[in-house]
Design an enzyme around this catalytic site. Sequence first.
Site, PDB file in Angstrom:
ATOM      1  N   ALA A 203       0.831  -1.207   0.000  1.00  0.00           N
ATOM      2  CA  ALA A 203       0.000   0.000   0.000  1.00  0.00           C
ATOM      3  C   ALA A 203       0.866   1.258   0.000  1.00  0.00           C
ATOM      4  O   ALA A 203       0.472   2.300  -0.540  1.00  0.00           O
ATOM      5  CB  ALA A 203      -0.919  -0.002   1.217  1.00  0.00           C
ATOM      6  N   THR A 204       2.038   1.168   0.610  1.00  0.00           N
ATOM      7  CA  THR A 204       2.936   2.328   0.624  1.00  0.00           C
ATOM      8  C   THR A 204       3.273   2.728  -0.815  1.00  0.00           C
ATOM      9  O   THR A 204       3.227   3.913  -1.174  1.00  0.00           O
ATOM     10  CB  THR A 204       4.210   1.985   1.427  1.00  0.00           C
ATOM     11  OG1 THR A 204       3.829   1.678   2.770  1.00  0.00           O
ATOM     12  CG2 THR A 204       5.206   3.138   1.428  1.00  0.00           C
TER      13      THR A 204
ATOM     14  N   ASN B 204      -5.237   3.867  11.523  1.00  0.00           N
ATOM     15  CA  ASN B 204      -4.552   2.637  11.955  1.00  0.00           C
ATOM     16  C   ASN B 204      -4.160   2.647  13.426  1.00  0.00           C
ATOM     17  O   ASN B 204      -3.784   1.619  13.970  1.00  0.00           O
ATOM     18  CB  ASN B 204      -3.299   2.409  11.104  1.00  0.00           C
ATOM     19  CG  ASN B 204      -2.391   3.614  11.066  1.00  0.00           C
ATOM     20  OD1 ASN B 204      -2.810   4.696  10.661  1.00  0.00           O
ATOM     21  ND2 ASN B 204      -1.163   3.464  11.499  1.00  0.00           N
TER      22      ASN B 204
ATOM     23  N   GLN C 161      -6.928  -0.222   6.310  1.00  0.00           N
ATOM     24  CA  GLN C 161      -7.505  -0.789   7.544  1.00  0.00           C
ATOM     25  C   GLN C 161      -9.018  -0.983   7.444  1.00  0.00           C
ATOM     26  O   GLN C 161      -9.639  -1.438   8.408  1.00  0.00           O
ATOM     27  CB  GLN C 161      -7.149   0.087   8.759  1.00  0.00           C
ATOM     28  CG  GLN C 161      -5.661   0.198   9.034  1.00  0.00           C
ATOM     29  CD  GLN C 161      -5.030  -1.104   9.565  1.00  0.00           C
ATOM     30  OE1 GLN C 161      -5.705  -2.093   9.835  1.00  0.00           O
ATOM     31  NE2 GLN C 161      -3.711  -1.108   9.693  1.00  0.00           N
TER      32      GLN C 161
ATOM     33  N   SER D 136      -3.680  -3.270   0.786  1.00  0.00           N
ATOM     34  CA  SER D 136      -2.532  -4.109   1.125  1.00  0.00           C
ATOM     35  C   SER D 136      -3.024  -5.509   1.482  1.00  0.00           C
ATOM     36  O   SER D 136      -4.015  -5.659   2.201  1.00  0.00           O
ATOM     37  CB  SER D 136      -1.814  -3.489   2.323  1.00  0.00           C
ATOM     38  OG  SER D 136      -0.725  -4.284   2.694  1.00  0.00           O
TER      39      SER D 136
ATOM     40  N   HIS E 121      -1.362  -7.928   3.269  1.00  0.00           N
ATOM     41  CA  HIS E 121      -0.992  -8.562   4.543  1.00  0.00           C
ATOM     42  C   HIS E 121      -1.863  -8.122   5.713  1.00  0.00           C
ATOM     43  O   HIS E 121      -1.736  -8.640   6.811  1.00  0.00           O
ATOM     44  CB  HIS E 121       0.505  -8.385   4.838  1.00  0.00           C
ATOM     45  CG  HIS E 121       0.948  -7.016   5.240  1.00  0.00           C
ATOM     46  ND1 HIS E 121       1.198  -6.684   6.550  1.00  0.00           N
ATOM     47  CD2 HIS E 121       1.205  -5.902   4.519  1.00  0.00           C
ATOM     48  CE1 HIS E 121       1.608  -5.421   6.604  1.00  0.00           C
ATOM     49  NE2 HIS E 121       1.615  -4.926   5.384  1.00  0.00           N
TER      50      HIS E 121
ATOM     51  N   THR F 130       8.331  -7.534 -13.474  1.00  0.00           N
ATOM     52  CA  THR F 130       7.600  -8.802 -13.573  1.00  0.00           C
ATOM     53  C   THR F 130       6.704  -8.974 -12.355  1.00  0.00           C
ATOM     54  O   THR F 130       7.162  -8.856 -11.222  1.00  0.00           O
ATOM     55  CB  THR F 130       8.592  -9.983 -13.674  1.00  0.00           C
ATOM     56  OG1 THR F 130       9.443  -9.736 -14.791  1.00  0.00           O
ATOM     57  CG2 THR F 130       7.869 -11.304 -13.841  1.00  0.00           C
TER      58      THR F 130
ATOM     59  N   CYS G   5       4.533   0.956  12.986  1.00  0.00           N
ATOM     60  CA  CYS G   5       5.607   1.686  12.305  1.00  0.00           C
ATOM     61  C   CYS G   5       6.256   2.713  13.199  1.00  0.00           C
ATOM     62  O   CYS G   5       7.366   3.143  12.921  1.00  0.00           O
ATOM     63  CB  CYS G   5       5.148   2.444  11.075  1.00  0.00           C
ATOM     64  SG  CYS G   5       3.646   2.019  10.387  1.00  0.00           S
TER      65      CYS G   5
HETATM   66  N1  PLP Z   1      -1.918   2.620   5.420  1.00  0.00           N
HETATM   67  C1  PLP Z   1      -2.344   2.197   6.615  1.00  0.00           C
HETATM   68  C2  PLP Z   1      -3.556   2.830   7.228  1.00  0.00           C
HETATM   69  C3  PLP Z   1      -1.659   1.184   7.300  1.00  0.00           C
HETATM   70  O1  PLP Z   1      -2.086   0.780   8.511  1.00  0.00           O
HETATM   71  C4  PLP Z   1      -0.514   0.622   6.684  1.00  0.00           C
HETATM   72  C5  PLP Z   1       0.284  -0.401   7.391  1.00  0.00           C
HETATM   73  O2  PLP Z   1       0.378  -0.396   8.617  1.00  0.00           O
HETATM   74  C6  PLP Z   1      -0.124   1.086   5.420  1.00  0.00           C
HETATM   75  C7  PLP Z   1      -0.850   2.086   4.823  1.00  0.00           C
HETATM   76  C8  PLP Z   1       1.076   0.543   4.727  1.00  0.00           C
HETATM   77  O3  PLP Z   1       0.800  -0.727   4.171  1.00  0.00           O
HETATM   78  P1  PLP Z   1       1.959  -1.588   3.521  1.00  0.00           P
HETATM   79  O4  PLP Z   1       2.629  -2.309   4.635  1.00  0.00           O
HETATM   80  O5  PLP Z   1       1.257  -2.523   2.573  1.00  0.00           O
HETATM   81  O6  PLP Z   1       2.850  -0.655   2.799  1.00  0.00           O
END
Ligand code: PLP
Length: 376
Positions: A68-69, A148, A178, A198, A200, A236, A322
């Site tokens: 997602a980042t 989050n 989330q 994302s 995971h 890829t 994080c």
């Molecule tokens: N956005 C939110 C609200 C999140 O909680 C997170 C991960 O904690 C992310 C983005 C980032 O996701 P990713 O680990 O897939 O980059």
Amino acid sequence: MVYFDNAATTKPCRESADAVLRGLEDFGNPSSLHGLGLKAEQHREHARETIARALSASPDEICFTSCATESSNTVIFGAAASVGKRKKRIVTTSVEHPSVAACCDKLGESGFEIVRVRPADDGRFHVGDIISAVDDNTCLVTCMLVNNETGSILPIDKAFSAIKKKFPQTLTHCDCVQGFMKLPISVKKLSADMISLSAHKIHGPKGIGALYIRRGVHIPSLIVGGGQEKGFRSGTESVPLIMGFGAACEKLSVGISERYEKVSRLRDRLVRLCSETDGIYVNSTDNSSPYIVSIAVEGLKSEPLLHFLEQREIYVSSGSACSKGKKSSVIKEFGVPDRLRDSVLRISFSEDNTENEIDELIGAVTDAMNSLARIR
Ligand code: PLP
């Protein structure tokens, strides 16, 4: 083990792990023209269709990324490089995940005006505050759906639909990490031009994300090269991880509301037990996602408390995963009093948690209050 850190990451489900393995075995490159390539391509497209369906979007509006980042970086820098040539304002919130906040900070340093809408005194976001921050010089509005750290649900659908009516050219982006597969999300209802996801966080593998981009919205790609993902994201494709993402999404597509009810009961029990225990406070408001509950244990620092719980095999986060123990500015934004800010724990659920585990957590926190050194 009691795992209450599902907002940091979730345990991959069996279906997802099996799909990853299948993807490793069917190892062809989806760009190859022979049968092995075709099979990999079919696997990738099946996953794309599943993720699109979960958002009520079209498969051609889904692009796979590494996380997602990456999705949010692509959107924010892409919007700045295109529409941002003419319009220099970006509207966001003061509680975004660093994957969005850091992009906005960077653009702020290079001449963009970044407007960060703050929650009101009651810890809630008011729709009008988001709408009124947007003007006809705004290239992008980027706001998360579910915070989050506290689980707070932002009124994005109402805000974005009003913004798109008034300023159709302004791009709207929502970090739905989330909220995805926890709340019902449809791209139409959300009025988002772009959405970050994302795998995971939904019992899929790490290292795979997706970006929804509404058909007709054009932003430049961040990663160029071999032209994969219709030229939007070269490299890829990781078919095994994509398949794992698709399988997790397929599994969770059934029973969203039943899981929500179950997790709400867990949240309600946790909130009740906290309010019955002197010195434990709940920071999350009642408009929050039940999957995330922020609490504060007065007089104890988060990190020793987290490790105390870990010794009993109870896993939680201090604030967000994080922030790695750094003081969270987001918690401050949500109005948590200064004296409690070093004492925050984030409890985040999955449908696999039980009421007994909550009792175990509260028992362990109470023991910690009786045995760990207090903050002076
Ligand atoms: N956005 C939110 C609200 C999140 O909680 C997170 C991960 O904690 C992310 C983005 C980032 O996701 P990713 O680990 O897939 O980059």
